[in-house]
Design a protein around this motif. Structure first.
Motif, short mmCIF file in Angstrom:
data_model
loop_
_atom_site.label_atom_id
_atom_site.label_comp_id
_atom_site.label_asym_id
_atom_site.label_seq_id
_atom_site.Cartn_x
_atom_site.Cartn_y
_atom_site.Cartn_z
N ARG A 111 15.01 -14.77 -13.23
CA ARG A 111 15.16 -16.20 -13.46
C ARG A 111 14.26 -16.71 -14.58
O ARG A 111 14.64 -17.61 -15.33
CB ARG A 111 14.80 -16.92 -12.16
N GLY A 153 17.24 -17.38 -16.48
CA GLY A 153 17.77 -18.37 -15.54
C GLY A 153 18.64 -19.49 -16.11
O GLY A 153 19.77 -19.68 -15.66
N TYR A 200 20.14 -21.48 -8.08
CA TYR A 200 19.30 -20.87 -9.11
C TYR A 200 18.31 -21.91 -9.63
O TYR A 200 17.15 -21.62 -9.91
CB TYR A 200 20.10 -20.39 -10.32
#
Lengths: 353, 363
Positions: B222, B226, B97
């Motif tokens: 995100r 995120g 991520y």
């Protein structure tokens, strides 16, 4: 908390008759209704005689019965959809299942007829889980359970006091929505029951509901009457107001509310565009209601549904009454209802069902 | 119950968000499962996070555009901050991520196959997640007909009009057919239970309500959330496992509630093929089962100050509160709170504001 065992003789099915000819309605539901006692309350505004087929164990109440029991002691009008509350009042059973008289059994995804009564009973007899959301929905259903990460101390749940069902075909939309999409019908059968989380607000439709009368009884209130209230659900808000109060009371008392199954099939009726004029008032009122319920708190001493409604009525009158007189009347009706409940609903009366 | 095959016919003509979404996959074994997902995944960029022995070569099926990171890469890129990334646990996926440069992330486990809907049609889980993320959530009032933005549905009578616009959706939490995501005790008691019920709904989880977030089939924005998707300290050298996604989910939900963002759950389903060993799971989860009794009230009561207006600020504040209130439960939480701060520092380093950087290089 453990599973409740609900016997047939602990259930009343309450139907508010807004149509005089209940033949088709009763016959369609016969396989599901026949084991239970029914209370049919005739809308006092309905002029024609009720036509009810044989073969049911029931009591029928009409305007004269209502007048006799309630008389002029109250500001509550039991007309239109509110007539069913009289049935709640005079019932002697622990559980009530109620639905509109323009609904018939639905079919599930496999084509089988849905026994809405059995499903409501199942919802009320298994715990609700309002304090933490289970991503596989009702953990007490066959083939399901609590998922990983669900705290164990919350797995016994709380008593489910209210079961809200849904509708196929004519969904419970408001008039503007249905008017914009006149052909839209609900054909999506969502195979789930779930607990509505504590503190979450929702619009509880009166079309297909069931509740524990013993624990919640007086909290289901016939209180909010729109000036232009009519005989179509699009033209009312009484159940929505009732539902907001009931959910609030359940949250305060630590009781659960479930939503989802069972579905009923709701027949096409009425013209949404016509109804647009009448319901607009209700739509405006909701804008006031939401911030109100977000901020109101009941004292810890309110330990029963009755206490809660009395306390709530006070705050409604103070805060919402200032915004619109319809709430002042509603607050008055809430107090009248509690009084009525105390004298008729919980005590002995020759007219009890 | 069987997973879907012959998915080729089901691929959408134009893959939505093709250049705006990364698929993050943690793996320690192999990526064979990607063959089944090919028609749905091939248009997208993959970020593979290889857990375990970095000298092992994980073969990525031909035709996929990807970047792959093993433990050596993670250590090189993060330096001392690599301590916040778990080892020997799928929690390491959150490194993916952090290095992603896309707006959206979809993450899936390598034992998750394509499921079939009740009509037998293969389910394009990614497409559904994208739909979920691109339509609003409704956390302030529950709609009894579930997702009002779905075709054929709408808001019900009584739903306040001022709340019908909804809020942006930050998280889309999907579900699993076949092997359900049960904890070890439940698995031990019901080893044969399979989830065969297809619940055809997406719904917003109301504000103020927590839920157990599973990382097996998950997508998120995100840019919106995120930094909150830190999957904690699990696995090797840690006293706990299988609480990585749970931890991220609780932090994420508290922050989403604070910032007015939505979290959806329900569709899409994937087919979860492998049941992990319940005895192994019990060892990993054991402490978590006790600790969560303290952790849940902590999150339920957590209040973030008004001046926490970004995800990072919210997260740092949460880390502070974890250290203050949960350290007494176990010193682990003290370490975790520090790791949460390290995570944000690393995130901000790798994701400086206003920097548009292309994808990392494939191995």
């Amino acid at each position: 908390m453990s599973l409740e065992n609900i016997r047939d003789d602990e259930v009343d099915i309450v139907i508010g008759a807004l149509h005089s000819d209940l033949t088709t309605f009763m016959n369609e539901w016969k396989p599901m209704f026949c084991r239970f006692h029914l209370i049919i309350v005739k809308d006092p505004d309905l002029k024609e005689e009720l036509r009810i087929p044989d073969g049911f164990n029931l009591n029928v109440y009409t305007k004269s019965d209502i007048d006799q029991v309630v008389g002029s002691s109250t500001s509550i009008l039991f007309s239109g959809y509110s007539c069913r509350y009289f049935g709640y009042l005079v019932s002697q059973k622990r559980y009530i299942i109620s639905m509109d008289d323009d609904c018939i059994p639905a079919r599930d995804n496999k084509g089988f007829l849905v026994d809405a009564i059995a499903q409501h009973i199942s919802n009320l007899s298994t715990p609700a889980t309002p304090f933490f959301f289970n991503t596989l929905y009702d953990p007490f259903r066959e083939g399901a359970d609590f998922v990983r990460g669900y705290p164990f101390s919350l797995r016994s749940g709380v008593q489910c006091a209210l079961s809200c069902g849904l509708w196929l075909n004519l969904a419970d939309y408001d008039a503007p929505t249905q008017a914009l999409k006149p052909e839209q019908r609900n054909s999506l059968y969502v195979d789930a029951v779930m607990t509505v989380p504590a503190a979450a607000m929702l619009p509880i439709s009166g079309i297909n509901v069931a509740f524990n009368r013993e624990v919640l009884g007086p909290a289901l209130i016939p209180a909010l009457r729109l000036a232009g209230e009519g005989k179509l659900r699009w033209e009312t808000m009484e159940d929505i107001w009732c539902g907001m109060c009931v959910k609030f009371v359940c949250d305060h008392l630590g009781l659960g509310v479930k939503t989802g199954l069972p579905y009923v099939w709701r027949n096409d009726r009425g013209n949404a565009i016509e109804s647009l004029k009448k319901e607009w008032e209700g739509v405006k009122l909701m804008e006031e209601v939401v911030p109100f319920f977000q901020s109101v708190r009941l004292p810890a001493s309110a330990a029963t549904a009755e206490d809660c409604i009395v306390e709530l009525a006070k705050v409604v009158k103070e805060r919402l009454g200032a915004v619109d007189p319809v709430f002042t009347r509603a607050a008055g009706a809430m107090l009248d209802w509690v009084r009525l409940w105390k004298s008729v609903g919980s005590g002995a009366s020759s007219l009890r069902a | 119950m069987e997973p879907a095959t012959a998915t080729a016919a089901a691929a959408p003509p134009v893959p939505a968000l093709k250049d705006e979404l990364d698929i993050v996959i943690p793996t320690i074994r192999n990526l064979d499962f990607l063959e089944m997902w090919r028609p749905f995944f091939q248009p997208y960029h993959l970020i593979i996070v290889q857990d375990g022995d970095p000298s092992k070569i994980i073969k990525v099926p031909e035709g996929f555009d990807y970047e792959l990171y093993n433990r050596n890469d993670i250590n090189k890129i993060l330096g001392p901050k690599a301590s916040c990334i778990s080892f020997k646990d799928s929690a390491c996926r959150c490194f993916g991520y952090m290095v992603s440069k896309k707006k959206y992330v979809f993450t899936i486990d390598d034992d998750c196959f394509v499921a079939k809907d009740p009509a037998g049609k293969p389910i394009n889980a990614l497409e559904q997640h994208i739909k979920n993320l691109l339509s609003p959530s409704t956390p302030f009032f529950f709609n009894t007909l579930y997702d009002p933005f779905r075709d054929g549905a709408d808001f019900v009578r009584g739903y306040p009009f001022s709340l019908r616009e909804g809020v942006p959706t930050a998280v889309s939490h999907g579900l699993w057919l076949n092997i359900p995501d049960y904890d070890a005790p439940t698995q031990l008691v019901k080893p044969l239970e399979r989830n065969t019920r297809f619940v055809d709904a997406v719904l917003t989880i109301p504000r103020g309500t927590l839920f157990p977030m599973c990382g097996m089939n998950l997508a998120f924005d995100r840019e919106l959330i995120g930094p909150a998707m830190y999957f904690g300290l699990m696995g090797d050298g840690q006293p706990i496992g299988r609480y990585d996604d749970m931890w991220a989910g609780w932090c994420t939900k508290v922050i989403c509630d604070h910032l007015g963002l939505g979290v959806k759950t329900g569709l899409p389903y994937i087919f979860h093929s492998k049941a992990s060993n319940p005895f192994v799971n019990l060892r990993k989860e054991y402490k978590g089962i006790f600790w969560q009794e303290e952790i849940i009230p902590f999150f339920q009561q957590a209040v973030l100050p008004k001046d926490c207006t970004t995800v990072q600020k919210c997260y740092i504040e949460l880390a502070k509160q974890v250290k203050e209130k949960l350290s007494k439960v176990d010193p682990y939480f003290d370490k975790l709170a520090d790791a949460m701060v390290t995570w944000i520092e690393a995130w901000d380093e790798l994701n400086p504001p206003e920097a548009a950087v292309p994808n990392g290089k494939a191995k």
